[in-house]
Design a protein around this motif. Structure first.
Motif, PDB file in Angstrom:
ATOM      1  N   THR A  64      43.844  50.577  38.555  1.00 38.95           N
ATOM      2  CA  THR A  64      45.256  50.434  38.893  1.00 38.95           C
ATOM      3  C   THR A  64      45.701  51.575  39.794  1.00 38.95           C
ATOM      4  OG1 THR A  64      45.941  51.615  36.876  1.00 38.95           O
ATOM      5  CG2 THR A  64      45.886  49.197  36.783  1.00 38.95           C
ATOM      6  N   TRP A  65      46.618  51.273  40.680  1.00 37.82           N
ATOM      7  CA  TRP A  65      47.279  52.270  41.529  1.00 37.82           C
ATOM      8  C   TRP A  65      48.772  52.154  41.261  1.00 37.82           C
ATOM      9  CZ3 TRP A  65      47.353  56.402  44.509  1.00 37.82           C
ATOM     10  CH2 TRP A  65      48.388  56.574  45.432  1.00 37.82           C
ATOM     11  N   ARG A  66      49.322  53.174  40.618  1.00 40.57           N
ATOM     12  CA  ARG A  66      50.730  53.153  40.235  1.00 40.57           C
ATOM     13  C   ARG A  66      51.062  51.888  39.444  1.00 40.57           C
ATOM     14  NH1 ARG A  66      53.409  55.366  45.950  1.00 40.57           N
ATOM     15  NH2 ARG A  66      52.796  57.543  45.672  1.00 40.57           N
ATOM     16  N   GLY A  67      50.098  51.473  38.639  1.00 37.90           N
ATOM     17  CA  GLY A  67      50.280  50.308  37.789  1.00 37.90           C
ATOM     18  C   GLY A  67      49.954  48.985  38.447  1.00 37.90           C
ATOM     19  N   HIS A  68      49.559  49.001  39.721  1.00 39.91           N
ATOM     20  CA  HIS A  68      49.277  47.765  40.454  1.00 39.91           C
ATOM     21  C   HIS A  68      47.773  47.561  40.602  1.00 39.91           C
ATOM     22  CE1 HIS A  68      53.514  47.396  41.536  1.00 39.91           C
ATOM     23  NE2 HIS A  68      53.491  48.669  41.918  1.00 39.91           N
ATOM     24  N   ALA A  69      47.345  46.304  40.592  1.00 37.45           N
ATOM     25  CA  ALA A  69      45.941  45.964  40.765  1.00 37.45           C
ATOM     26  C   ALA A  69      45.547  46.100  42.237  1.00 37.45           C
ATOM     27  CB  ALA A  69      45.690  44.535  40.293  1.00 37.45           C
ATOM     28  N   PRO A  70      44.242  46.347  42.513  1.00 39.94           N
ATOM     29  CA  PRO A  70      43.797  46.581  43.889  1.00 39.94           C
ATOM     30  C   PRO A  70      44.126  45.473  44.877  1.00 39.94           C
ATOM     31  CG  PRO A  70      42.102  47.277  42.354  1.00 39.94           C
ATOM     32  CD  PRO A  70      43.165  46.597  41.540  1.00 39.94           C
ATOM     33  N   GLY A 100      49.643  63.205  48.993  1.00 43.69           N
ATOM     34  CA  GLY A 100      48.742  62.072  49.014  1.00 43.69           C
ATOM     35  C   GLY A 100      47.534  62.301  48.121  1.00 43.69           C
ATOM     36  N   ALA A 101      46.767  61.238  47.931  1.00 44.29           N
ATOM     37  CA  ALA A 101      45.524  61.303  47.153  1.00 44.29           C
ATOM     38  C   ALA A 101      44.408  60.735  48.019  1.00 44.29           C
ATOM     39  CB  ALA A 101      45.651  60.506  45.860  1.00 44.29           C
ATOM     40  N   ALA A 102      43.171  61.168  47.753  1.00 44.99           N
ATOM     41  CA  ALA A 102      42.048  60.696  48.559  1.00 44.99           C
ATOM     42  C   ALA A 102      40.797  60.593  47.702  1.00 44.99           C
ATOM     43  CB  ALA A 102      41.799  61.634  49.742  1.00 44.99           C
ATOM     44  N   VAL A 103      39.990  59.574  48.020  1.00 46.79           N
ATOM     45  CA  VAL A 103      38.666  59.405  47.424  1.00 46.79           C
ATOM     46  C   VAL A 103      37.697  59.296  48.589  1.00 46.79           C
ATOM     47  CG1 VAL A 103      37.187  58.007  45.946  1.00 46.79           C
ATOM     48  CG2 VAL A 103      39.651  58.123  45.490  1.00 46.79           C
ATOM     49  N   GLY A 127      25.532  53.698  43.849  1.00 48.90           N
ATOM     50  CA  GLY A 127      26.719  52.856  43.706  1.00 48.90           C
ATOM     51  C   GLY A 127      27.990  53.432  44.284  1.00 48.90           C
ATOM     52  N   LYS A 128      27.890  54.451  45.146  1.00 52.46           N
ATOM     53  CA  LYS A 128      29.094  55.083  45.687  1.00 52.46           C
ATOM     54  C   LYS A 128      29.921  54.102  46.523  1.00 52.46           C
ATOM     55  CE  LYS A 128      26.886  58.375  47.834  1.00 52.46           C
ATOM     56  NZ  LYS A 128      25.506  57.960  47.479  1.00 52.46           N
ATOM     57  N   THR A 129      29.264  53.433  47.461  1.00 56.15           N
ATOM     58  CA  THR A 129      29.992  52.482  48.287  1.00 56.15           C
ATOM     59  C   THR A 129      30.491  51.304  47.461  1.00 56.15           C
ATOM     60  OG1 THR A 129      28.819  53.104  50.322  1.00 56.15           O
ATOM     61  CG2 THR A 129      29.804  50.900  50.250  1.00 56.15           C
ATOM     62  N   SER A 130      29.710  50.878  46.479  1.00 55.11           N
ATOM     63  CA  SER A 130      30.158  49.790  45.601  1.00 55.11           C
ATOM     64  C   SER A 130      31.422  50.194  44.847  1.00 55.11           C
ATOM     65  CB  SER A 130      29.051  49.418  44.608  1.00 55.11           C
ATOM     66  OG  SER A 130      27.951  48.836  45.267  1.00 55.11           O
ATOM     67  N   LEU A 131      31.477  51.429  44.384  1.00 52.01           N
ATOM     68  CA  LEU A 131      32.678  51.890  43.684  1.00 52.01           C
ATOM     69  C   LEU A 131      33.870  51.926  44.633  1.00 52.01           C
ATOM     70  CD1 LEU A 131      34.210  52.938  41.283  1.00 52.01           C
ATOM     71  CD2 LEU A 131      33.214  55.201  41.664  1.00 52.01           C
ATOM     72  N   LEU A 132      33.666  52.388  45.862  1.00 50.72           N
ATOM     73  CA  LEU A 132      34.768  52.377  46.830  1.00 50.72           C
ATOM     74  C   LEU A 132      35.258  50.955  47.075  1.00 50.72           C
ATOM     75  CD1 LEU A 132      33.700  54.955  49.588  1.00 50.72           C
ATOM     76  CD2 LEU A 132      35.168  55.310  47.594  1.00 50.72           C
ATOM     77  N   ARG A 133      34.343  50.018  47.181  1.00 51.98           N
ATOM     78  CA  ARG A 133      34.721  48.619  47.405  1.00 51.98           C
ATOM     79  C   ARG A 133      35.490  48.070  46.205  1.00 51.98           C
ATOM     80  NH1 ARG A 133      32.308  45.543  51.242  1.00 51.98           N
ATOM     81  NH2 ARG A 133      32.034  43.768  49.839  1.00 51.98           N
ATOM     82  N   MET A 134      35.156  48.525  45.006  1.00 54.67           N
ATOM     83  CA  MET A 134      35.933  48.141  43.832  1.00 54.67           C
ATOM     84  C   MET A 134      37.350  48.690  43.926  1.00 54.67           C
ATOM     85  SD  MET A 134      33.449  48.637  40.553  1.00 54.67           S
ATOM     86  CE  MET A 134      31.987  47.634  40.304  1.00 54.67           C
ATOM     87  N   LEU A 135      37.457  49.954  44.346  1.00 54.26           N
ATOM     88  CA  LEU A 135      38.767  50.595  44.376  1.00 54.26           C
ATOM     89  C   LEU A 135      39.723  49.913  45.347  1.00 54.26           C
ATOM     90  CD1 LEU A 135      37.800  54.395  44.305  1.00 54.26           C
ATOM     91  CD2 LEU A 135      38.495  52.934  42.394  1.00 54.26           C
ATOM     92  N   MET A 194      48.205  58.329  39.157  1.00 55.42           N
ATOM     93  CA  MET A 194      48.420  57.435  40.298  1.00 55.42           C
ATOM     94  C   MET A 194      47.292  56.402  40.399  1.00 55.42           C
ATOM     95  SD  MET A 194      49.704  60.136  43.186  1.00 55.42           S
ATOM     96  CE  MET A 194      50.054  58.853  44.377  1.00 55.42           C
ATOM     97  N   LEU A 195      46.066  56.846  40.695  1.00 59.65           N
ATOM     98  CA  LEU A 195      44.921  55.940  40.755  1.00 59.65           C
ATOM     99  C   LEU A 195      44.098  56.128  39.485  1.00 59.65           C
ATOM    100  CD1 LEU A 195      43.195  53.912  42.382  1.00 59.65           C
ATOM    101  CD2 LEU A 195      41.967  55.877  43.323  1.00 59.65           C
ATOM    102  N   GLU A 196      43.936  55.051  38.730  1.00 51.92           N
ATOM    103  CA  GLU A 196      43.222  55.155  37.461  1.00 51.92           C
ATOM    104  C   GLU A 196      42.156  54.077  37.355  1.00 51.92           C
ATOM    105  OE1 GLU A 196      44.162  55.900  32.742  1.00 51.92           O
ATOM    106  OE2 GLU A 196      45.692  54.982  34.003  1.00 51.92           O
ATOM    107  N   ALA A 197      40.960  54.508  36.995  1.00 50.70           N
ATOM    108  CA  ALA A 197      39.842  53.599  36.758  1.00 50.70           C
ATOM    109  C   ALA A 197      39.371  53.802  35.320  1.00 50.70           C
ATOM    110  CB  ALA A 197      38.706  53.887  37.725  1.00 50.70           C
ATOM    111  N   ARG A 198      39.121  52.683  34.625  1.00 52.97           N
ATOM    112  CA  ARG A 198      38.705  52.761  33.219  1.00 52.97           C
ATOM    113  C   ARG A 198      37.451  51.924  32.977  1.00 52.97           C
ATOM    114  NH1 ARG A 198      44.230  52.123  29.552  1.00 52.97           N
ATOM    115  NH2 ARG A 198      45.326  53.969  30.355  1.00 52.97           N
ATOM    116  N   ASP A 199      36.426  52.574  32.440  1.00 47.64           N
ATOM    117  CA  ASP A 199      35.222  51.894  31.929  1.00 47.64           C
ATOM    118  C   ASP A 199      34.636  50.884  32.919  1.00 47.64           C
ATOM    119  OD1 ASP A 199      35.353  53.247  29.472  1.00 47.64           O
ATOM    120  OD2 ASP A 199      36.858  51.834  28.753  1.00 47.64           O
ATOM    121  N   LEU A 200      34.485  51.299  34.163  1.00 53.72           N
ATOM    122  CA  LEU A 200      33.973  50.393  35.184  1.00 53.72           C
ATOM    123  C   LEU A 200      32.467  50.185  35.042  1.00 53.72           C
ATOM    124  CD1 LEU A 200      35.879  51.654  38.360  1.00 53.72           C
ATOM    125  CD2 LEU A 200      36.465  49.733  36.855  1.00 53.72           C
TER     126      LEU A 200
END
Length: 203
Positions: free
Chosen positions: A59-65, A179-182, A39-47, A1-7
């Motif tokens: 991506t979230w279900r294939g869609h950009a943030p 649901g999913a949560a970060v 960088g925790k908050t920075s990563l959340l802001r990226m997501l 569902m939520l995928e992050a790659r090489d951030l």
């Protein structure tokens, strides 16, 4: 569902992290761990699309943030309460739901405020509330929230033990619904539902 790659995240001339990646499925909770400044908050802001990564993809279900489809499924609660001091808890809750493009009846809003322990204070301007009570006003929007992706920055801050347990159960119910949560937190929290995973930054 939520995928992050090489951030990769660079703030100023400092690289906070690189090569960060994960995949979060339905019913899963991801704890972001790390010292202050990792960088925790920075990563959340990226997501949530507020901070573009230096490189990598999300991506979230294939869609950009920043896409409408992503935002339609996202519930974000920041470290700041984002409430208006001159408004009451009831007014703040109804306004926050309206700004999110959703609907909530006054009866549902009053029920949410009762669940967070603000019964009897619904019509008191928030400037007269304690920090813990103001945090509960912000958290009240989660009671009837059904968006599938929750991103929460230090949601347990300023809460007493009973409120921490209540919020843990609420997040657990969200996971049980698929649901999913970060989230980030410096407190030990017991969320028994779903699958818990951790991502350590700055290791």
């Amino acid at each position: 569902m939520l995928e992050a790659r090489d951030l990769v995240c660079i703030r100023g001339e400092r690289r906070l992290f690189a090569g960060v990646g994960f995949r979060l499925e339905e019913g899963e909770l991801l704890y972001l761990r790390g010292k202050n400044g990792a960088g925790k908050t920075s990563l959340l802001r990226m997501l949530i699309g507020l901070l573009p990564p230096e490189s990598g993809s999300i991506t979230w279900r294939g869609h950009a943030p920043r896409s409408e489809a992503f935002r339609a499924d996202l519930c974000f609660l920041g470290h700041a309460n984002a409430i208006k001091e001159e408004l009451t808890p009831l007014e703040n809750l109804l306004e926050s739901v309206h700004l999110a493009g959703e609907s909530l009846s006054e009866a549902e809003a009053l029920d949410a405020l009762e669940q967070v322990g603000l019964a009897g204070r619904e019509d008191l301007p928030c400037k007269y509330l304690s920090q813990g009570q103001k945090r509960r006003v912000a958290l009240a929007r989660l009671v009837h929230e059904r968006r599938p992706l929750w991103v929460l920055d230090e949601p347990f801050v300023a809460l007493d033990s009973s409120a921490v347990a209540w919020l843990a159960d609420l997040i657990g119910a969200h996971l049980q619904r698929g649901g999913a949560a970060v989230l980030t937190t410096h407190q030990p929290v017991d969320i028994t539902a779903g699958t818990q995973r951790e991502l350590q930054l700055g290791a």
